[in-house]
Design a protein around this motif. Structure first.
Motif, PDB file in Angstrom:
ATOM      1  N   ASN A 225      24.978  25.540  35.940  1.00  0.00           N
ATOM      2  CA  ASN A 225      25.691  24.454  35.266  1.00  0.00           C
ATOM      3  C   ASN A 225      25.138  24.145  33.876  1.00  0.00           C
ATOM      4  O   ASN A 225      25.646  23.275  33.188  1.00  0.00           O
ATOM      5  N   SER A 226      24.067  24.847  33.482  1.00  0.00           N
ATOM      6  CA  SER A 226      23.474  24.743  32.139  1.00  0.00           C
ATOM      7  C   SER A 226      23.261  23.291  31.681  1.00  0.00           C
ATOM      8  O   SER A 226      23.774  22.884  30.636  1.00  0.00           O
ATOM      9  N   PRO A 227      22.488  22.498  32.426  1.00  0.00           N
ATOM     10  CA  PRO A 227      22.257  21.111  31.996  1.00  0.00           C
ATOM     11  C   PRO A 227      21.343  21.037  30.778  1.00  0.00           C
ATOM     12  O   PRO A 227      20.502  21.924  30.560  1.00  0.00           O
ATOM     13  N   ASP A 228      21.504  19.980  29.981  1.00  0.00           N
ATOM     14  CA  ASP A 228      20.588  19.709  28.863  1.00  0.00           C
ATOM     15  C   ASP A 228      19.368  18.928  29.333  1.00  0.00           C
ATOM     16  O   ASP A 228      18.310  18.972  28.712  1.00  0.00           O
ATOM     17  N   ILE A 229      19.534  18.162  30.421  1.00  0.00           N
ATOM     18  CA  ILE A 229      18.439  17.390  31.007  1.00  0.00           C
ATOM     19  C   ILE A 229      18.756  17.198  32.488  1.00  0.00           C
ATOM     20  O   ILE A 229      19.930  17.115  32.871  1.00  0.00           O
ATOM     21  N   VAL A 245       9.420  25.265  41.559  1.00  0.00           N
ATOM     22  CA  VAL A 245      10.466  26.286  41.606  1.00  0.00           C
ATOM     23  C   VAL A 245      11.247  26.312  40.294  1.00  0.00           C
ATOM     24  O   VAL A 245      11.576  27.383  39.763  1.00  0.00           O
ATOM     25  N   TYR A 246      11.535  25.149  39.753  1.00  0.00           N
ATOM     26  CA  TYR A 246      12.297  25.010  38.509  1.00  0.00           C
ATOM     27  C   TYR A 246      11.613  25.755  37.370  1.00  0.00           C
ATOM     28  O   TYR A 246      12.238  26.510  36.632  1.00  0.00           O
ATOM     29  N   ARG A 247      10.306  25.553  37.228  1.00  0.00           N
ATOM     30  CA  ARG A 247       9.557  26.245  36.177  1.00  0.00           C
ATOM     31  C   ARG A 247       9.469  27.745  36.458  1.00  0.00           C
ATOM     32  O   ARG A 247       9.568  28.563  35.540  1.00  0.00           O
ATOM     33  N   LEU A 251      13.703  27.737  33.880  1.00  0.00           N
ATOM     34  CA  LEU A 251      14.607  26.751  33.301  1.00  0.00           C
ATOM     35  C   LEU A 251      13.866  25.914  32.269  1.00  0.00           C
ATOM     36  O   LEU A 251      12.715  25.507  32.495  1.00  0.00           O
ATOM     37  N   SER A 252      14.507  25.654  31.156  1.00  0.00           N
ATOM     38  CA  SER A 252      13.824  24.967  30.051  1.00  0.00           C
ATOM     39  C   SER A 252      14.312  23.553  29.791  1.00  0.00           C
ATOM     40  O   SER A 252      13.685  22.822  29.022  1.00  0.00           O
ATOM     41  N   ALA A 253      15.426  23.137  30.395  1.00  0.00           N
ATOM     42  CA  ALA A 253      15.932  21.781  30.164  1.00  0.00           C
ATOM     43  C   ALA A 253      14.895  20.770  30.631  1.00  0.00           C
ATOM     44  O   ALA A 253      14.270  20.946  31.683  1.00  0.00           O
ATOM     45  N   PRO A 254      14.670  19.692  29.870  1.00  0.00           N
ATOM     46  CA  PRO A 254      13.678  18.697  30.269  1.00  0.00           C
ATOM     47  C   PRO A 254      14.031  18.015  31.587  1.00  0.00           C
ATOM     48  O   PRO A 254      15.213  17.917  31.947  1.00  0.00           O
ATOM     49  N   LEU A 255      13.003  17.574  32.276  1.00  0.00           N
ATOM     50  CA  LEU A 255      13.150  16.862  33.545  1.00  0.00           C
ATOM     51  C   LEU A 255      12.726  15.413  33.346  1.00  0.00           C
ATOM     52  O   LEU A 255      11.730  15.136  32.671  1.00  0.00           O
ATOM     53  N   ALA A 256      13.471  14.503  33.961  1.00  0.00           N
ATOM     54  CA  ALA A 256      13.146  13.075  33.859  1.00  0.00           C
ATOM     55  C   ALA A 256      13.342  12.439  35.220  1.00  0.00           C
ATOM     56  O   ALA A 256      14.222  12.852  35.988  1.00  0.00           O
ATOM     57  N   MET A 257      12.522  11.431  35.524  1.00  0.00           N
ATOM     58  CA  MET A 257      12.631  10.807  36.833  1.00  0.00           C
ATOM     59  C   MET A 257      12.083   9.394  36.811  1.00  0.00           C
ATOM     60  O   MET A 257      11.361   9.002  35.876  1.00  0.00           O
ATOM     61  N   ARG A 276       3.647  19.388  32.511  1.00  0.00           N
ATOM     62  CA  ARG A 276       3.620  18.888  31.133  1.00  0.00           C
ATOM     63  C   ARG A 276       5.039  18.746  30.572  1.00  0.00           C
ATOM     64  O   ARG A 276       5.864  19.648  30.688  1.00  0.00           O
ATOM     65  N   GLY A 277       5.316  17.586  29.992  1.00  0.00           N
ATOM     66  CA  GLY A 277       6.624  17.337  29.401  1.00  0.00           C
ATOM     67  C   GLY A 277       7.591  16.590  30.297  1.00  0.00           C
ATOM     68  O   GLY A 277       8.658  16.163  29.842  1.00  0.00           O
ATOM     69  N   VAL A 278       7.253  16.425  31.577  1.00  0.00           N
ATOM     70  CA  VAL A 278       8.141  15.661  32.464  1.00  0.00           C
ATOM     71  C   VAL A 278       8.163  14.202  32.007  1.00  0.00           C
ATOM     72  O   VAL A 278       7.129  13.590  31.747  1.00  0.00           O
TER      73      VAL A 278
END
Length: 385
Positions: A225-229, A245-247, A251-257, A276-278
């Protein structure tokens, strides 16, 4: 015993707490003690959160008792493992209410809390809950006279994350959510916020609490689905498994939670480089910023009263803060029938400033704080606010 053979601190805590039985409680407290309880899943998918919250509670109580207790009474903590089983949580809560418990602190888990609230146990058994976790909107929409929320609600956190996504200009947003009530509530909240702004999610991905082996195929579906985030709405352990698993999939889109994603847990499971970067919403101040009085007091109490090798983290700080609120309520309730007087005492808390973190209740307001900030996991798993 070698270091390789020595059980981890987490394993030691879980073994200890899983073995605490209800029958042992009566031996822990005298008639003149104030007894509070922490019921949480010390085994199962939310065991890490449960153990860290318990450590923060114990620290606050130990510090209070060292200073003379509350109104001259010592505070005793009961601990019970509900194993992430709603029926077991209900049975424990009923037993707590039937004993000399004055309040419960920081119960963890949406399945268990959903069942306890559905059955109306806090108000029918008149046993207050202070600091219910998670902070999902279904647990807050209707005010319960015996339930007090300390942290800002999940809605406030999702709103902050959506605002952040808009600030950095991303459009294609996906949500990966745990397949439990807290997760589905988070999905609905985020989707509703975006729809009001004319946006739709590009993907809704359910993360199975009971079958993490399916995560590789789930991440593959997300990638198509090619998400941006990607917003993760999940307890910390499952979020860590997903992140790993994501890394690994590249996949390079940023993760937020939201704040449930404890940085230490994400780093321990997925590795510091992967974490790093979450981006995480936070409902507590920066645990490293000792310029904030409540953080400085927390750090000082760890030095004075903390258990060996205790490393401060934001979950412990939340438990420490939550316990301070309960202790202040008990202080104001007095020595005669404190359980019966705790609710009016908490309802009368008008802007309790704990030192850079304020809480306010009233008979019609049971969410104490509105504090929400954005943090990012930096080098060596350090949170940057």
């Amino acid at each position: 015993m070698t270091n390789a053979q020595r059980p981890s601190r987490q394993t030691q805590i879980n073994r200890l707490l899983a073995g605490v039985g209800l029958v042992a409680w009566s031996a822990l407290a005298g008639a003149a003690d104030l007894v509070v309880a922490h019921m949480a899943p010390f085994t199962g998918p939310a065991s890490i959160e449960a153990a860290e919250y318990n450590a923060g509670i114990r620290l606050a109580i130990k510090a209070a008792n060292a200073a003379g207790g509350i109104n001259g009474q010592q505070v005793v903590l009961k601990t019970a493992n509900d194993e992430y089983k709603p029926e077991q949580a209900v049975a424990i809560f009923r037993q707590l209410a039937a004993e000399n418990t004055v309040a419960t602190l920081l119960p963890v888990g949406s399945p268990a809390m959903g069942q306890i609230l559905k059955e109306g146990l806090p108000e029918t058994l008149k046993l207050p809950i202070v600091g219910l976790i998670p902070a999902a909107e279904p647990f807050r929409a209707a005010l319960n006279p015996y339930v007090y929320h300390i942290r800002a609600g999940d809605l406030s956190q999702y709103r902050k994350l959506v605002e952040y996504a808009q600030t950095i200009g991303v459009k294609r947003i996906a949500v990966a959510y745990a397949d439990i009530p807290f997760g589905t509530a988070g999905l609905a909240a985020i989707e509703g916020m975006l729809k009001k702004q004319g946006q739709n999610l590009v993907a809704r991905i359910a993360l199975p609490m009971a079958d993490p082996a399916r995560l590789p195929e789930i991440v593959d579906a997300l990638a198509r689905n090619s998400p941006d985030i990607v917003f993760m709405v999940s307890p910390a352990k499952l979020a860590g498994d997903f992140l790993k698993v994501y890394r690994a999939k590249g996949l390079s889109a940023p993760l937020a939670m939201p704040s449930y994603g404890n940085a230490d847990v994400l780093c321990a499971i997925a590795g510091k480089d992967s974490a790093r970067g979450v981006i995480m919403a936070q409902v507590m101040p920066n645990v490293s910023n000792t310029a904030i009085p409540i953080v400085r007091r927390f750090q000082e109490d760890i030095k004075k009263h903390g258990e060996k090798d205790m490393r401060p983290n934001i979950l412990q700080l939340e438990a420490y803060v939550t316990t301070q609120v309960l202790l202040e309520g008990l202080r104001r309730a007095g020595t005669a029938a404190p359980r019966q007087k705790l609710v009016p005492a908490l309802d009368a808390l008008k802007r309790l400033d704990l030192g850079g973190y304020a809480v306010e209740f009233s008979p019609t307001r049971h969410t104490g704080s509105e504090f929400v900030d954005i943090s990012i996991i930096g080098r060596d798993c350090k949170l940057m606010f």
